[in-house]
Write a protein that holds these residues in place. Sequence first.
Motif, short mmCIF file in Angstrom:
data_model
loop_
_atom_site.label_atom_id
_atom_site.label_comp_id
_atom_site.label_asym_id
_atom_site.label_seq_id
_atom_site.Cartn_x
_atom_site.Cartn_y
_atom_site.Cartn_z
N TYR A 1 36.16 46.95 -8.74
CA TYR A 1 36.63 46.47 -7.44
C TYR A 1 38.09 46.08 -7.40
O TYR A 1 38.69 46.01 -6.33
CB TYR A 1 35.77 45.29 -6.98
N PHE A 2 38.69 45.80 -8.58
CA PHE A 2 40.09 45.34 -8.59
C PHE A 2 40.94 46.12 -9.60
O PHE A 2 41.90 45.58 -10.15
CB PHE A 2 40.16 43.84 -8.88
N GLY B 1 31.28 43.70 -2.66
CA GLY B 1 32.15 44.83 -2.98
C GLY B 1 31.93 46.03 -2.11
O GLY B 1 32.82 46.89 -1.99
N GLU B 2 30.76 46.12 -1.49
CA GLU B 2 30.48 47.25 -0.60
C GLU B 2 31.09 47.06 0.78
O GLU B 2 31.18 48.00 1.56
CB GLU B 2 28.97 47.44 -0.47
N LYS B 3 31.51 45.83 1.08
CA LYS B 3 32.09 45.54 2.40
C LYS B 3 33.61 45.69 2.34
O LYS B 3 34.22 45.46 1.30
CB LYS B 3 31.70 44.14 2.84
N GLN B 4 34.20 46.00 3.46
CA GLN B 4 35.63 46.28 3.49
C GLN B 4 36.46 45.19 4.18
O GLN B 4 37.69 45.26 4.18
CB GLN B 4 35.88 47.63 4.20
N ASP B 5 35.80 44.18 4.78
CA ASP B 5 36.57 43.18 5.52
C ASP B 5 37.29 42.24 4.55
O ASP B 5 36.88 42.04 3.39
CB ASP B 5 35.65 42.38 6.44
N SER C 1 38.10 38.65 -0.25
CA SER C 1 38.62 37.39 -0.78
C SER C 1 37.53 36.61 -1.49
O SER C 1 37.75 36.01 -2.55
CB SER C 1 39.21 36.55 0.37
N ARG C 2 36.35 36.62 -0.88
CA ARG C 2 35.23 35.93 -1.52
C ARG C 2 34.86 36.59 -2.85
O ARG C 2 34.57 35.91 -3.83
CB ARG C 2 34.02 35.94 -0.58
N LEU C 3 34.90 37.91 -2.88
CA LEU C 3 34.62 38.65 -4.11
C LEU C 3 35.61 38.27 -5.21
O LEU C 3 35.23 38.09 -6.37
CB LEU C 3 34.70 40.16 -3.83
N ALA C 4 36.88 38.13 -4.85
CA ALA C 4 37.90 37.75 -5.83
C ALA C 4 37.59 36.38 -6.42
O ALA C 4 37.72 36.16 -7.64
CB ALA C 4 39.28 37.74 -5.17
N GLY D 1 19.96 48.69 1.66
CA GLY D 1 21.33 48.34 1.96
C GLY D 1 22.30 48.55 0.82
O GLY D 1 23.49 48.28 0.96
N LEU D 2 21.81 49.07 -0.32
CA LEU D 2 22.67 49.32 -1.47
C LEU D 2 22.84 50.82 -1.66
O LEU D 2 21.87 51.59 -1.58
CB LEU D 2 22.06 48.71 -2.74
N GLU D 3 24.05 51.24 -1.95
CA GLU D 3 24.31 52.66 -2.16
C GLU D 3 23.97 53.05 -3.59
O GLU D 3 24.42 52.43 -4.55
CB GLU D 3 25.78 52.98 -1.88
#
Length: 671
Positions: free
Chosen positions: A368-369, A436-440, A445-448, A638-640
């Motif tokens: 993700y980063f 990580g699947e969301k783009q907003d 920021s929460r993922l970080a 809901g998971l790819e």
Amino acid sequence: MTKKFYITTPIYYVNARPHIGHTYTTIACDAVARRQRMLGVDTWFLTGTDEHGQKIERAAQAAGKTPQQLTNEVSGEFRALWDRMGLTYDDFIRTTSDRHQRAVRELFCRIRDNGFIYKGHYTGQYCVSDELYVDSVGPGAPCPECGRPTETVKEENYFFKLSAFQDKLLKLYTEQPQWIRPETRRNEVMSFVRSGLRDLSISRSTFSWGIPVPDDPGHVIYVWLDALANYITAMGYGSPDPTDQQKFEKYWPADVQMIGKEIVRFHCVYWPAFLMAAGLPLPKGIVAHGWLLFEENKMSKSRGNIVRTETILEVLGADALRYFLLREIVFGQDGSFSFDALVQRYNADLANGLGNLASRTLTMITRYFRGEVPYPSAAVAHKPGDDAIAETARQTIADYNTLFDQYQFSRALETAWGLVAAVDKYIVENEPWALGEKQDEESRSRLATVLYTSAEALRIVTALAHPIIPQATTKIWAQLGLGDIKKVALQDLKWGQLQLGTKLGNVEAVFPRADKSAIERMQKMEEQGRSTPAAAPAAEIKPVAATAATTPAATAPAPPVAGGKISIDDFAKVELRVGQVKVAEKVKGADKLLRLEVDLGTEVRQVVAGIAEAYAPETLVGRKVVIVANLAPRKLRGLESNGMIVAATAEGGKPVLCSFLEDVPVGTRLK
């Protein structure tokens, strides 16, 4: 002035090859020495071998060798094993070395000149196995220490005036209650000394394998005065070399001398009395651990229940043994050893605990980063769980250091792994894979924040655990992108030191999960003395989708009807690759589904598979699997899912994952 720390193992008797009883003490000392170095302390770690005595002379004769040949061979085995394990001893003393023999003669003369040695005769029982005079039994009676038959001896000896030190020793134990640890050993020693001390024979004249007594070569110095002196002879005592003399002045007295409980009397009664008689400083403390019990008996050559360290190194590695011995056994007490318990602890704490935390955290940062440590964003408020992990980490550092300094290794490790468990729970609750699947921006920021918090906790556990499991923590530290872990200043370790943008290294599993075959292999190696892998039974394996059968979108294409054929071109369209599971966890609300993160060499894929009824998530981490790599992505709960795991499924049975007998590199394509 730089602080110094001097730690010793007992020196090991060379009548038999090393086993994990010897390894236990040496691992404990190595862990203490490593930690002291990380604290910036000038540290010296001594081990070695005890090579004189009647028992060695007889063992060599039985083997058709000279005593020197036998001692060279067995001492070499000890040193080779310690080197194979990567133990960080600074010196390896041998009692047959010139430096030791010269210094023992010097010590004998010093004690004699101070008036504490005289010549006499001894008649009574002697235990060759323990190199011990036994006054409490009659002719032919067994030794109270080991149970073996004693021998009646009558010979001229030199005696040490041990009786003159009874009051001084009791004063030592009373005024310095921490000089002998644990308290149970101290109480035993005080009871022995209060019962009255007799003068001690310190020479033998009926055999010749030993250090000759100065001015009386018909006698050799008794093995315990010879052996115990190693702790000072290795530090330069008795040497004419000014460099050696400076080393002795710098490091002696020892800060801690670690021993097994069976030699407490020699180290806590005879040894301080010898030093008092010579006018030399006493060590600062003796720490005694218990026995390793196998099938409820102490491991010993005579019982035939020795477990060789090499067996465990070959199957699970040094870190597994180090962690098990210091986590499973309360230091100072007896502890049980079994291969089942070893593998269970390895899987629970190392493979599924620290190893899984490192893999899942670093893999998600990579994904993700772009492999750079993210930093908690000020744009999204911290949640209570974030601060709770930080506070748990701070408390863990404080508690771990206190417990380790008290040689409570098991409790210290329990504290550190409490932080591992807390972070695992934190990750599950915050679901970074879903974020990580969301783009907003808010989700990112929460993922970080979640991944930084997890990585920082991982860094702290890794630093604390390094003295215990140095090989794995060195790898995790490098994967964190932090360089050489030996340069960590442990006294400065605190929360929040992981820097934004730190570039991760290559992420790979450090503790592959061990299955039942590991136990069987170790047992067979102990029985046969060599590794004999059992052949796997042949079975028909067909590729099927290991996804939930109740989810049509996830199932594999229907197989061709009986007798149907496909062309090689059709088969070539299916890209099968070897992957390694980095993360495995249940999908909320789906009994049959697991969410996996699978390393394919060039990338890490998320795969949702319907194998939860056949495999617990923790059993999959580190396992190599076969992936259909070019299957179109599908959404499940809901998971790819980007791929499909291949398994064999009997009619009406549960899926069995395809795997390999040989080691196949991650990313290899099946053809």
